[in-house]
Scaffold this motif. Structure first.
Motif, PDB file in Angstrom:
ATOM      1  N   GLU A 288      -6.653  11.883   2.451  1.00 35.42           N
ATOM      2  CA  GLU A 288      -7.446  12.882   3.188  1.00 35.42           C
ATOM      3  C   GLU A 288      -6.629  13.698   4.172  1.00 35.42           C
ATOM      4  OE1 GLU A 288     -10.664  10.622   4.848  1.00 35.42           O
ATOM      5  OE2 GLU A 288     -11.512  10.235   2.859  1.00 35.42           O
ATOM      6  N   MET A 289      -5.352  13.333   4.354  1.00 35.01           N
ATOM      7  CA  MET A 289      -4.541  14.113   5.291  1.00 35.01           C
ATOM      8  C   MET A 289      -4.172  15.446   4.661  1.00 35.01           C
ATOM      9  SD  MET A 289      -1.877  11.364   6.886  1.00 35.01           S
ATOM     10  CE  MET A 289      -2.379  10.218   8.168  1.00 35.01           C
ATOM     11  N   PRO A 290      -4.586  16.562   5.267  1.00 35.02           N
ATOM     12  CA  PRO A 290      -4.343  17.859   4.640  1.00 35.02           C
ATOM     13  C   PRO A 290      -2.849  18.174   4.504  1.00 35.02           C
ATOM     14  CG  PRO A 290      -5.327  18.115   6.841  1.00 35.02           C
ATOM     15  CD  PRO A 290      -5.344  16.665   6.522  1.00 35.02           C
ATOM     16  N   GLU A 291      -2.026  17.665   5.425  1.00 34.57           N
ATOM     17  CA  GLU A 291      -0.596  18.000   5.378  1.00 34.57           C
ATOM     18  C   GLU A 291       0.117  17.307   4.222  1.00 34.57           C
ATOM     19  OE1 GLU A 291      -2.241  16.276   7.606  1.00 34.57           O
ATOM     20  OE2 GLU A 291      -1.490  16.546   9.650  1.00 34.57           O
ATOM     21  N   THR A 292      -0.441  16.218   3.731  1.00 35.20           N
ATOM     22  CA  THR A 292       0.284  15.396   2.763  1.00 35.20           C
ATOM     23  C   THR A 292       0.239  15.986   1.357  1.00 35.20           C
ATOM     24  OG1 THR A 292      -0.335  13.484   4.084  1.00 35.20           O
ATOM     25  CG2 THR A 292       0.549  13.058   1.915  1.00 35.20           C
ATOM     26  N   ARG A 293      -0.904  16.481   0.936  1.00 37.88           N
ATOM     27  CA  ARG A 293      -1.076  17.096  -0.388  1.00 37.88           C
ATOM     28  C   ARG A 293      -0.562  16.226  -1.537  1.00 37.88           C
ATOM     29  NH1 ARG A 293       0.465  21.645   2.685  1.00 37.88           N
ATOM     30  NH2 ARG A 293       2.600  21.367   2.003  1.00 37.88           N
ATOM     31  N   VAL A 294      -0.907  14.958  -1.475  1.00 35.81           N
ATOM     32  CA  VAL A 294      -0.520  14.035  -2.543  1.00 35.81           C
ATOM     33  C   VAL A 294      -1.473  14.201  -3.718  1.00 35.81           C
ATOM     34  CG1 VAL A 294      -0.413  11.593  -3.155  1.00 35.81           C
ATOM     35  CG2 VAL A 294       0.575  12.378  -1.011  1.00 35.81           C
ATOM     36  N   GLU A 295      -0.927  14.279  -4.925  1.00 37.64           N
ATOM     37  CA  GLU A 295      -1.767  14.513  -6.107  1.00 37.64           C
ATOM     38  C   GLU A 295      -1.977  13.262  -6.945  1.00 37.64           C
ATOM     39  OE1 GLU A 295      -1.370  18.287  -8.150  1.00 37.64           O
ATOM     40  OE2 GLU A 295       0.155  18.882  -6.701  1.00 37.64           O
ATOM     41  N   GLY A 296      -1.355  12.167  -6.526  1.00 37.45           N
ATOM     42  CA  GLY A 296      -1.553  10.922  -7.257  1.00 37.45           C
ATOM     43  C   GLY A 296      -0.759   9.810  -6.597  1.00 37.45           C
ATOM     44  N   PHE A 297      -1.134   8.582  -6.917  1.00 37.89           N
ATOM     45  CA  PHE A 297      -0.468   7.426  -6.314  1.00 37.89           C
ATOM     46  C   PHE A 297       0.139   6.521  -7.366  1.00 37.89           C
ATOM     47  CE2 PHE A 297      -3.177   8.639  -2.795  1.00 37.89           C
ATOM     48  CZ  PHE A 297      -2.441   8.282  -1.666  1.00 37.89           C
ATOM     49  N   LEU A 298       1.319   5.999  -7.056  1.00 41.06           N
ATOM     50  CA  LEU A 298       1.938   4.946  -7.851  1.00 41.06           C
ATOM     51  C   LEU A 298       1.695   3.650  -7.083  1.00 41.06           C
ATOM     52  CD1 LEU A 298       3.818   5.077 -10.436  1.00 41.06           C
ATOM     53  CD2 LEU A 298       5.723   4.753  -8.869  1.00 41.06           C
ATOM     54  N   ALA A 299       0.954   2.729  -7.674  1.00 41.23           N
ATOM     55  CA  ALA A 299       0.630   1.488  -6.977  1.00 41.23           C
ATOM     56  C   ALA A 299       1.597   0.379  -7.390  1.00 41.23           C
ATOM     57  CB  ALA A 299      -0.810   1.074  -7.279  1.00 41.23           C
ATOM     58  N   ALA A 300       1.832  -0.546  -6.466  1.00 43.55           N
ATOM     59  CA  ALA A 300       2.846  -1.574  -6.670  1.00 43.55           C
ATOM     60  C   ALA A 300       2.346  -2.688  -7.585  1.00 43.55           C
ATOM     61  CB  ALA A 300       3.264  -2.161  -5.329  1.00 43.55           C
ATOM     62  N   GLY A 301       3.129  -2.960  -8.610  1.00 42.74           N
ATOM     63  CA  GLY A 301       2.734  -3.925  -9.620  1.00 42.74           C
ATOM     64  C   GLY A 301       2.421  -5.309  -9.086  1.00 42.74           C
ATOM     65  N   HIS A 302       3.276  -5.828  -8.220  1.00 50.01           N
ATOM     66  CA  HIS A 302       3.060  -7.209  -7.800  1.00 50.01           C
ATOM     67  C   HIS A 302       1.885  -7.364  -6.834  1.00 50.01           C
ATOM     68  CE1 HIS A 302       7.415  -8.038  -9.150  1.00 50.01           C
ATOM     69  NE2 HIS A 302       6.561  -8.196 -10.130  1.00 50.01           N
ATOM     70  N   ALA A 303       1.646  -6.347  -6.008  1.00 51.05           N
ATOM     71  CA  ALA A 303       0.461  -6.397  -5.149  1.00 51.05           C
ATOM     72  C   ALA A 303      -0.793  -6.353  -6.017  1.00 51.05           C
ATOM     73  CB  ALA A 303       0.472  -5.238  -4.157  1.00 51.05           C
ATOM     74  N   ALA A 304      -0.731  -5.524  -7.060  1.00 48.16           N
ATOM     75  CA  ALA A 304      -1.882  -5.421  -7.966  1.00 48.16           C
ATOM     76  C   ALA A 304      -2.066  -6.691  -8.795  1.00 48.16           C
ATOM     77  CB  ALA A 304      -1.727  -4.200  -8.880  1.00 48.16           C
ATOM     78  N   THR A 305      -1.010  -7.483  -8.917  1.00 45.00           N
ATOM     79  CA  THR A 305      -1.141  -8.785  -9.570  1.00 45.00           C
ATOM     80  C   THR A 305      -2.215  -9.596  -8.857  1.00 45.00           C
ATOM     81  OG1 THR A 305       1.189  -8.803 -10.149  1.00 45.00           O
ATOM     82  CG2 THR A 305       0.082 -10.914 -10.142  1.00 45.00           C
ATOM     83  N   ILE A 306      -2.241  -9.494  -7.541  1.00 44.20           N
ATOM     84  CA  ILE A 306      -3.223 -10.214  -6.731  1.00 44.20           C
ATOM     85  C   ILE A 306      -4.588  -9.514  -6.780  1.00 44.20           C
ATOM     86  CG2 ILE A 306      -3.815 -10.998  -4.396  1.00 44.20           C
ATOM     87  CD1 ILE A 306      -1.359 -12.450  -5.170  1.00 44.20           C
ATOM     88  N   THR A 307      -4.604  -8.218  -6.453  1.00 37.50           N
ATOM     89  CA  THR A 307      -5.889  -7.531  -6.289  1.00 37.50           C
ATOM     90  C   THR A 307      -6.512  -7.093  -7.610  1.00 37.50           C
ATOM     91  OG1 THR A 307      -4.776  -5.409  -6.041  1.00 37.50           O
ATOM     92  CG2 THR A 307      -5.277  -6.613  -4.018  1.00 37.50           C
ATOM     93  N   GLY A 308      -5.661  -6.943  -8.661  1.00 34.45           N
ATOM     94  CA  GLY A 308      -6.144  -6.389  -9.923  1.00 34.45           C
ATOM     95  C   GLY A 308      -6.202  -4.866  -9.830  1.00 34.45           C
TER      96      GLY A 308
END
Lengths: 94, 399
Positions: free
Chosen positions: B195-215
């Motif tokens: 939501e930060m207007p200055e960032t203008r991120v168009e997508g996220f790369l999520a970390a594999g091992h953290a997602a191992t836990i959260t799914g």
């Protein structure tokens, strides 16, 4: 760090495994890993806890990344290798 | 190479990461890199900015010189992925205050040099405070078992690390073991950054091992709310390239989806046993992340059930006495927060490599091995800036 470090399970005693990380044996707790862990399995260790059992088909690719890091990092002060070594310290000596 | 100012520099034409880069499969790496260049070109506007939220991803990207393999139009930014860096100043102050009040503190080594309002835990230690470095929460529990006095584990890190703290809490630790939780939860901060207007991120790369836990399912509500794609990726250089390619394709297609590019390790549900322990011990509450913002549900605190080992409830932590000292002057000039929000790069900071170096860090990003500033300082900044051409043949890994 969230990279963790893979190791081979040598022995399992209750909720603790003796795990071999490239010749260094450490205790790793099994409280949170969600699959049964047996000697011969590979686990991913993070701060002294196994966070998952590495599927058989993925072991080789996982180890390759770490071996690449460790092989060239002996002499230099490398952040990733230092983190991996830190993870290998485990929760105690065997 | 290091010049007199302490800034690590690379000589043009010999980007260190690229020279050292050895993919297991150079052909596949080149193919991925070329495909990525085509997809980014097809998006038709530059730059396209995507963000990862993991110190290990940044380490791998910098360590293996991956930015040299990226097309010029693709900007891969590190977001708030360093758990040490986002530990807020008052949280460090709580640990420092306890140490100065004579309480024994155990914490992860990375936390020692993180600046608080007045001092770091290392400073408190130098003054005689008993601050001990542990590799694992299990060691802090052992330390408490071996002594009669209170031991406070200053617990930092994201959900992957909080799971270990939760497991220790659930295994009947001794009555003199306490937890000062500064644990953080990643998914809510992605909402803030998106939501930060200055960032203008168009997508996220999520970390594999953290997602191992959260799914990977944990990202579905985010994707639905923000209409931004999320790709879960591993840490092998090829995994990262494959993840970025998938992310660029989703951006090109305007597809707000979650893609799992690490299916060998990550499932939709994640590690339920770990999640169960995590949420039995912790509850999410809003709180500030250092330099970034107030993050609703971003902090993990002990539930009421565990009040008897919550250091915040069992000790009188005297922050006012600590805050009577004047804060150090340089901290005001630190742009750590903007760097972690993806608005600025370390090289935009006037302190970077000059007043702020790994052995004398001003900001938290220069302290941790997962901090953007320390990673860039170590590996020589932004590798692709030194390259004359991008994406062409052999830009990757031929060596």
């Amino acid at each position: 760090m969230c990279l963790g470090v893979p190791g081979k399970v040598i022995e399992v005693r209750d909720a603790v495994a003796v795990v071999d990380f490239w010749g260094v044996r450490r205790h790793v707790r099994l409280d949170v890993v969600d699959e049964p862990v047996e000697p011969g399995d590979y686990i991913l260790n993070h701060v002294g806890y196994a966070i998952r059992r590495i599927p058989i088909g993925e072991i080789e690719a996982t180890l390759a990344l770490y071996e690449e890091l460790l092989a060239r990092a002996e002499a230099e002060d490398d952040l990733m290798a230092a983190d991996v070594r830190n993870e290998m310290q485990g929760t105690g000596n065997d | 190479m290091t010049d007199g100012s302490g800034v690590t520099r690379r000589s043009p034409g010999t980007p260190r990461g690229l020279a050292e880069l050895k993919f297991r499969d150079p052909t596949r790496a080149r193919a991925l890199s070329e495909a990525l260049a085509h997809v980014v070109a097809a998006i038709g506007r530059a730059p396209v900015s995507v963000m990862h939220v993991c110190g290990s991803h940044e380490q791998a990207i910098a360590r293996f010189g991956l930015r040299a393999a990226l097309p010029r139009g693709l900007n891969v930014i590190m977001g708030p992925g360093c758990p040490v860096c986002i530990t807020d100043v008052p949280e460090v102050d709580e640990g420092v205050a306890l140490a100065r009040q004579g309480v024994r503190i155990a914490t992860y080594g990375d936390m020692l040099k993180v600046p608080g309002t007045v001092m770091s835990l290392a400073d408190a230690q130098a003054e005689g405070g008993r601050v001990e470095v542990v590799y694992s929460v299990a060691q802090a529990v052992d330390l408490a078992r071996r002594c009669d006095e209170p031991v406070v584990f200053f617990a930092t890190g994201f959900e992957t690390t909080a799971v270990a703290t939760a497991a220790a809490v659930l295994r009947d630790p001794p009555a003199n073991f306490f937890v000062l939780s500064a644990h953080k939860y990643i998914p809510p901060v992605m909402e803030i950054v998106a939501e930060m207007p200055e960032t203008r991120v168009e997508g996220f790369l999520a970390a594999g091992h953290a997602a191992t836990i959260t799914g990977w399912g944990v990202f579905e509500p985010f994707v639905a709310r923000h209409r931004l794609p999320v790709v879960v990726a591993g840490f092998e250089p090829l995994d990262i390239l494959a993840g970025l390619l998938k992310l660029a394709e989703l951006v090109r297609d305007g597809a707000a989806d979650v893609a799992n590019m690490f299916p060998r390790c990550v499932t939709k549900e994640g590690n339920r046993r770990a999640q169960e322990q995590l949420w039995r011990v912790f509850r999410p509450i809003g709180g500030k992340w250092r330099g970034i913002a107030h993050v609703p549900n971003g902090n993990l605190r002990l539930r009421d059930e565990w009040a008897h080992l919550d250091a915040r409830r069992q000790f009188d932590i005297d922050l006012r006495r600590l805050w009577d000292h004047a804060p150090p002057a340089l901290v005001d000039a630190c742009i750590c927060g903007d760097i972690m929000a993806g608005i600025k790069a370390p090289t935009d900071c006037g302190l970077f490599g000059r007043e702020c170096v790994p052995h004398a860090p001003v900001g938290a990003c220069m302290v941790s091995s997962e901090g953007t500033c320390k990673i860039w300082h170590q590996y020589g900044g932004h590798p692709d800036l030194a390259l004359p051409a991008q994406g062409g043949d052999g830009a990757v890994c031929a060596r």
